[in-house]
Structure formats: C-alpha cells, structure tokens
Scaffold this motif. Structure first.
Motif, PDB file in Angstrom:
ATOM      1  N   PHE A   7       0.690  -1.401  -0.142  1.00 44.59           N
ATOM      2  CA  PHE A   7      -0.090   0.072   0.123  1.00 44.59           C
ATOM      3  C   PHE A   7       0.835   1.258   0.055  1.00 44.59           C
ATOM      4  N   THR A   8       2.276   1.193   0.007  1.00 48.60           N
ATOM      5  CA  THR A   8       2.989   2.343  -0.194  1.00 48.60           C
ATOM      6  C   THR A   8       3.284   2.586  -1.670  1.00 48.60           C
ATOM      7  N   LEU A   9       2.594   1.630  -2.615  1.00 46.40           N
ATOM      8  CA  LEU A   9       2.817   1.912  -4.179  1.00 46.40           C
ATOM      9  C   LEU A   9       1.829   2.873  -4.365  1.00 46.40           C
ATOM     10  N   PRO A  10       1.867   3.589  -5.531  1.00 45.36           N
ATOM     11  CA  PRO A  10       0.907   4.711  -5.900  1.00 45.36           C
ATOM     12  C   PRO A  10      -0.520   4.103  -6.105  1.00 45.36           C
ATOM     13  N   ASP A  11      -1.346   4.908  -6.143  1.00 42.98           N
ATOM     14  CA  ASP A  11      -2.815   4.511  -6.395  1.00 42.98           C
ATOM     15  C   ASP A  11      -3.268   4.278  -7.817  1.00 42.98           C
ATOM     16  N   ASN A  12      -3.963   3.352  -8.222  1.00 48.65           N
ATOM     17  CA  ASN A  12      -4.528   3.460  -9.887  1.00 48.65           C
ATOM     18  C   ASN A  12      -4.677   4.717 -10.302  1.00 48.65           C
ATOM     19  N   PRO A  13      -4.088   5.131 -11.396  1.00 44.67           N
ATOM     20  CA  PRO A  13      -4.103   6.491 -11.842  1.00 44.67           C
ATOM     21  C   PRO A  13      -5.468   6.656 -12.351  1.00 44.67           C
ATOM     22  N   ASP A  14      -6.383   5.728 -12.873  1.00 45.68           N
ATOM     23  CA  ASP A  14      -7.702   5.999 -13.258  1.00 45.68           C
ATOM     24  C   ASP A  14      -8.948   5.761 -12.281  1.00 45.68           C
ATOM     25  N   THR A  15      -9.770   6.559 -12.621  1.00 46.24           N
ATOM     26  CA  THR A  15     -11.033   6.587 -11.930  1.00 46.24           C
ATOM     27  C   THR A  15     -11.828   5.516 -12.666  1.00 46.24           C
ATOM     28  N   VAL A  16     -12.561   4.728 -11.698  1.00 47.45           N
ATOM     29  CA  VAL A  16     -13.431   3.566 -12.557  1.00 47.45           C
ATOM     30  C   VAL A  16     -14.846   4.020 -12.348  1.00 47.45           C
ATOM     31  N   ALA A  17     -15.549   4.435 -13.444  1.00 44.54           N
ATOM     32  CA  ALA A  17     -16.471   4.956 -13.344  1.00 44.54           C
ATOM     33  C   ALA A  17     -17.701   3.986 -13.879  1.00 44.54           C
ATOM     34  N   VAL A  18     -18.092   2.858 -13.093  1.00 41.60           N
ATOM     35  CA  VAL A  18     -18.778   1.969 -13.204  1.00 41.60           C
ATOM     36  C   VAL A  18     -19.618   1.946 -12.104  1.00 41.60           C
ATOM     37  N   PRO A  19     -20.854   1.417 -12.076  1.00 41.81           N
ATOM     38  CA  PRO A  19     -21.668   1.302 -10.660  1.00 41.81           C
ATOM     39  C   PRO A  19     -20.989   0.423  -9.656  1.00 41.81           C
ATOM     40  N   ALA A  20     -21.130   0.898  -8.612  1.00 41.46           N
ATOM     41  CA  ALA A  20     -20.508   0.067  -7.631  1.00 41.46           C
ATOM     42  C   ALA A  20     -20.666  -1.337  -7.337  1.00 41.46           C
ATOM     43  N   THR A  21     -22.058  -1.794  -7.519  1.00 44.43           N
ATOM     44  CA  THR A  21     -22.415  -3.160  -7.325  1.00 44.43           C
ATOM     45  C   THR A  21     -21.770  -3.938  -8.530  1.00 44.43           C
ATOM     46  N   LEU A  22     -21.802  -3.355  -9.728  1.00 44.05           N
ATOM     47  CA  LEU A  22     -21.095  -3.932 -11.027  1.00 44.05           C
ATOM     48  C   LEU A  22     -19.589  -4.294 -10.599  1.00 44.05           C
ATOM     49  N   LEU A  23     -19.281  -3.230 -10.077  1.00 41.76           N
ATOM     50  CA  LEU A  23     -17.545  -3.211 -10.055  1.00 41.76           C
ATOM     51  C   LEU A  23     -17.322  -4.319  -8.648  1.00 41.76           C
ATOM     52  N   TRP A  24     -18.074  -4.362  -7.569  1.00 45.30           N
ATOM     53  CA  TRP A  24     -17.992  -5.232  -6.626  1.00 45.30           C
ATOM     54  C   TRP A  24     -18.182  -6.719  -7.219  1.00 45.30           C
ATOM     55  N   ASP A  25     -19.249  -6.866  -7.777  1.00 42.26           N
ATOM     56  CA  ASP A  25     -19.402  -8.296  -8.217  1.00 42.26           C
ATOM     57  C   ASP A  25     -18.278  -8.749  -9.170  1.00 42.26           C
ATOM     58  N   PHE A  26     -17.831  -7.813 -10.046  1.00 44.27           N
ATOM     59  CA  PHE A  26     -16.576  -8.393 -11.163  1.00 44.27           C
ATOM     60  C   PHE A  26     -15.355  -8.592 -10.344  1.00 44.27           C
ATOM     61  N   ARG A  27     -15.264  -7.977  -9.093  1.00 41.75           N
ATOM     62  CA  ARG A  27     -13.922  -8.080  -8.480  1.00 41.75           C
ATOM     63  C   ARG A  27     -14.124  -9.476  -7.764  1.00 41.75           C
ATOM     64  N   LEU A  28     -15.157  -9.547  -7.074  1.00 46.41           N
ATOM     65  CA  LEU A  28     -15.272 -10.987  -6.430  1.00 46.41           C
ATOM     66  C   LEU A  28     -15.184 -12.000  -7.266  1.00 46.41           C
ATOM     67  N   GLN A  29     -15.836 -12.025  -8.517  1.00 48.00           N
ATOM     68  CA  GLN A  29     -15.750 -13.227  -9.381  1.00 48.00           C
ATOM     69  C   GLN A  29     -14.255 -13.304 -10.048  1.00 48.00           C
ATOM     70  N   SER A  30     -13.633 -12.328 -10.217  1.00 55.93           N
ATOM     71  CA  SER A  30     -12.387 -12.224 -10.537  1.00 55.93           C
ATOM     72  C   SER A  30     -11.245 -12.931  -9.588  1.00 55.93           C
ATOM     73  N   LEU A  31     -11.491 -12.799  -8.324  1.00 51.36           N
ATOM     74  CA  LEU A  31     -10.684 -13.501  -7.208  1.00 51.36           C
ATOM     75  C   LEU A  31     -11.064 -14.787  -6.993  1.00 51.36           C
ATOM     76  N   ALA A  32     -12.466 -15.168  -7.325  1.00 47.45           N
ATOM     77  CA  ALA A  32     -12.868 -16.489  -7.579  1.00 47.45           C
ATOM     78  C   ALA A  32     -12.227 -17.446  -8.389  1.00 47.45           C
ATOM     79  N   ALA A  33     -12.094 -16.729  -9.711  1.00 40.49           N
ATOM     80  CA  ALA A  33     -11.721 -17.297 -10.786  1.00 40.49           C
ATOM     81  C   ALA A  33     -10.048 -17.513 -10.502  1.00 40.49           C
ATOM     82  N   HIS A  34      -9.287 -16.788  -9.984  1.00 40.96           N
ATOM     83  CA  HIS A  34      -8.066 -17.023  -9.459  1.00 40.96           C
ATOM     84  C   HIS A  34      -7.904 -17.852  -8.626  1.00 40.96           C
TER      85      HIS A  34
END
Length: 260
Positions: A197-224
């Motif tokens: 967490f000392t690394l710089p933040d993501n330079p882009d703002t993620v302009a998608v609905p929070a629910t969609l973003l949360w579901d995508f991140r959970l499923q991405s982690l589940a796929a890994h």
C-alpha cells in the motif's frame, strides 16, 4: 525423487485443466458482467462524443474498430485461459521440482502441491489483487495502460518476495509451537501488505456502478482461486498416481524344498 521432465508434463496437464475450468467459469459468470461494463463504456464514450459534436463520426469509427464479435471474444477467452494455464502449469512444475529438493521427504505429493498452489495464489493473485483490484476490460484511460501494468508487476514482485519471506520465517521457527509460528507468518504477510500500500494508487477513476464493480472483483478473485485450486489438486493427484505406479508389486515367492 522425480526428475524435472515428468514434473513438467504433469504441470502442463494440470495447467491445461485449470485453465479450461477457469475459462468456463469466467465465461458463465464473469462475461455477463464484462458485457454490461462494455455497454456502459460505449454509452459513456458516445455521450462524450455528442457533447463535442462528434456523435456520428465516433459511432462510425467505433464500428470499424470492432474487429471481433462478442462471440469470438468469448471463444478467445477460453483459449487464452487454457494457454495461460499451460504456461502457469509449466512454471508450477519447475518450482515444484526446486521445492521438492528442500522439502521433508516424508511429505506426500498431494499436500506439497496444494501448499505450493496456495502460496502461488497468495503471492500472484491475492496480495496484488488487494492493492490493485480487478476492473472490467475497457474501463480506464488507454493512455495509462503502461503505468498500470508497471504498478501491477511491482505488486506481483512484492507479493512473491513477501511469500518467500513468510516461508523462510516458517522454516526458521519450525521448532517452535504451531501458534507462535503461525502468528509470525501472518505478521510477515501483514507487513508485506503494508508495503504494497506504499505503491501509488491506480491512476484511473473507475466510472462504473459500485455493485457491478464489486461483483466483478469478487468473481475475478474467485476465478484466480479456482485456477490455483484445480492446478494444485490435479498436479497432486497425478503425483499420487505416479507414486502408486512406481511402487513395485510384491509377489509371494513359492517355497523351495530343501534337499534332505
């Protein structure tokens, strides 16, 4: 002790199955979220173009830039995950051969493979993913792709070094009680996460609905997690099978009569 070549073949087989399972999982669960994110990105792009008076031109350019249909992209997703699984499986076999030389010979191939798969998941997926969670494809500024890739590679490098540190801590405290050893390993991983967490933040703002973003991140982690679980399980199962074949069959010998 098995040589590298059989372990490499075992890793390729396990990696192909893991990649196929992950590709099908992503196709069934993650692709609908990706399609939704792509539609939102297209709508946002068209809105920006209309604001600048370039609606018709942007629509024509976007139509010509779409070289592959979504169906072809879905097929390519499965092919890509299988190829990535093959590469990861080959690397897994080589690392397993190196770890096998330093491990306790009494540990079987199943727990050793599952432990290595768990370490790989933490180092290459979990720790970097906690710092830079996944975002749907097409979301973000194309001009920052290189910066985001470098940040992700830095997070992966820190994750690998952190898991190696935790492994060394666990080995050096092998003669201590299990609770103390586990606490020390956990503290090492927490320290690695703090460094991430000392690394710089993501330079882009993620302009998608929070629910969609949360579901995508959970499923991405589940796929890994599925990728590493199948890789370790199949690799370990193939190791057990190879070990059972290597054990020579003991056949009772007929008693010989002794001359009187």
């Amino acid at each position: 002790m098995p040589t590298v070549l059989p372990l490499l073949r075992r890793g390729l087989a396990a990696g192909a199955l893991a990649g196929l399972a992950t590709g099908l999982f992503s196709l069934l669960l993650s692709e609908p979220l990706m399609d939704h994110a792509v539609r939102l990105e297209e709508q946002s792009r068209e809105a920006r173009s209309h604001r600048h008076g370039q609606g018709a031109t942007a629509a024509v350019v976007h139509h010509h830039e779409e070289l592959f249909s979504r169906g072809a992209q879905h097929f390519g997703l499965v092919v890509t995950t299988v190829v990535a699984g093959l590469a990861l499986g080959a690397l897994f076999g080589v690392v397993y051969a190196l770890v096998n030389r330093r491990s306790d010979p009494g540990v079987g191939p199943w727990p050793r493979a599952m432990s290595l798969a768990g370490a790989g998941f933490v180092a290459l997926s979990l720790l970097p993913g906690l710092r830079y969670p996944a975002v749907p494809p097409g979301v973000g500024d194309s001009g920052t792709v290189r910066d985001r890739q470098l940040l992700w590679l830095a997070a992966v490098a820190i994750g690998v070094l952190g898991v190696l540190l935790a492994w060394q801590v666990g080995r050096r405290l092998a003669d201590r009680s299990a609770p103390r050893r586990h606490v020390a390993v956990a503290c090492s991983l927490v320290a690695v996460l703090a460094v991430l967490f000392t690394l710089p933040d993501n330079p882009d703002t993620v302009a998608v609905p929070a629910t969609l973003l949360w579901d995508f991140r959970l499923q991405s982690l589940a796929a890994h997690a599925l990728l590493w679980a199948v890789l370790g399980a199949v690799f370990g199962a193939l190791g057990l099978r190879a070990g059972s074949r290597a054990v020579p069959a003991v056949r009772p010998t007929a008693p010989q009569s002794t001359p009187v």
